[in-house]
Design a protein around this motif. Sequence first.
Motif, mmCIF file in Angstrom:
data_model
loop_
_atom_site.group_PDB
_atom_site.id
_atom_site.type_symbol
_atom_site.label_atom_id
_atom_site.label_comp_id
_atom_site.label_asym_id
_atom_site.label_seq_id
_atom_site.Cartn_x
_atom_site.Cartn_y
_atom_site.Cartn_z
ATOM 1 N N VAL A 139 0.835 -1.201 0.000
ATOM 2 C CA VAL A 139 0.000 0.000 0.000
ATOM 3 C C VAL A 139 0.871 1.251 0.000
ATOM 4 N N ALA A 140 2.083 1.131 0.549
ATOM 5 C CA ALA A 140 3.019 2.262 0.542
ATOM 6 C C ALA A 140 3.336 2.738 -0.858
ATOM 7 N N SER A 141 3.113 1.894 -1.869
ATOM 8 C CA SER A 141 3.404 2.293 -3.244
ATOM 9 C C SER A 141 2.480 3.402 -3.726
ATOM 10 N N THR A 227 -10.652 -2.552 4.130
ATOM 11 C CA THR A 227 -10.075 -1.335 4.715
ATOM 12 C C THR A 227 -9.031 -0.732 3.800
ATOM 13 N N TYR A 228 -8.114 -1.560 3.329
ATOM 14 C CA TYR A 228 -7.047 -1.024 2.485
ATOM 15 C C TYR A 228 -7.509 -0.714 1.066
ATOM 16 N N LYS A 229 -8.582 -1.352 0.622
ATOM 17 C CA LYS A 229 -9.181 -0.953 -0.660
ATOM 18 C C LYS A 229 -9.692 0.485 -0.560
ATOM 19 N N GLY A 234 -8.937 6.192 -1.711
ATOM 20 C CA GLY A 234 -8.845 7.579 -1.260
ATOM 21 C C GLY A 234 -7.545 8.234 -1.691
ATOM 22 N N ILE A 235 -6.442 7.498 -1.560
ATOM 23 C CA ILE A 235 -5.138 8.049 -1.970
ATOM 24 C C ILE A 235 -5.137 8.404 -3.446
ATOM 25 N N ARG A 236 -5.773 7.569 -4.253
ATOM 26 C CA ARG A 236 -5.742 7.769 -5.705
ATOM 27 C C ARG A 236 -6.531 8.998 -6.144
ATOM 28 N N VAL A 237 -7.537 9.397 -5.359
ATOM 29 C CA VAL A 237 -8.332 10.561 -5.771
ATOM 30 C C VAL A 237 -7.866 11.855 -5.117
ATOM 31 N N LEU A 238 -7.079 11.741 -4.057
ATOM 32 C CA LEU A 238 -6.570 12.942 -3.394
ATOM 33 C C LEU A 238 -5.513 13.631 -4.247
#
Length: 258
Positions: A139-141, A227-229, A234-238
């Motif tokens: 997920v750090a990627s 949870t990680y999905k 969220g990371i991808r849209v921020l």
Amino acid sequence: MGTALVTGASAGLGRAFAEELARRGHGLVLVARNRDQLEELAERLRREYAVTTEVLVADLADRAQTERVADRLRDTGRPVDLLVNNAGFGLRGSFSRGDVTEEERALDVMVRAVLVLSHAAAGAMRTRGRGGILNVSSVASFAVMGSYSAIKSWVTVFSEALAVELQGTGVHVTAVCPGFVHTEFHDRARMNMSALPEQLWLEVDQVVTTALRDLDAGRAVSVPSATYKLVTAGIRVLPRSAVRRVSGLLAQRRRTSR
């Protein structure tokens, strides 16, 4: 069921992948630096699951030793049907104030070895018209957590690119991107994770079964757990500026919790 080659097989996720693949009837080529641990695992898997096991001792930071593993993947007389690129380790502390030798070793093990071994496996598998490559990313990627994020970002994007290239060949490629997993990974990196909420921890079996299921389904990226999905979505849209701010706050919290 064919043969699987697992790197970093002596502990953690690699050991769990080896266990599950043996349970499913795969023969195994077990790769790591510690011969004693590999021999113990190989003997136990042979005894419990009646599968063939092979020990290949190699330090993937060493180019000559990595090439020996690549040669095993190219061996047409003893085909490998599944490559699990799992070997890796955590990085802690400041990049600018830390030991650049350790950073170079991380690149060798988690980038260069993944590239070389994937190339060897993909060529052999494409010729046979079947096979799978599973690259353990993180997920750090998707975040900004030091050079480890940069390394794992490469693994994820490389896997996606290779999956696109091999579409229609019978060879599937998946990057599995777990979050925090209950293994000795963080202890070995001397990271204090005591402040992390329990709901953010994953079990190794959950990661392994999800990764293998998504590989079989032809998914290029596998993110275990709902949870990680949500986290990765969220990371991808921020905006990246927001991702950097949040990552910085998390890094600061980790430093103060040591």
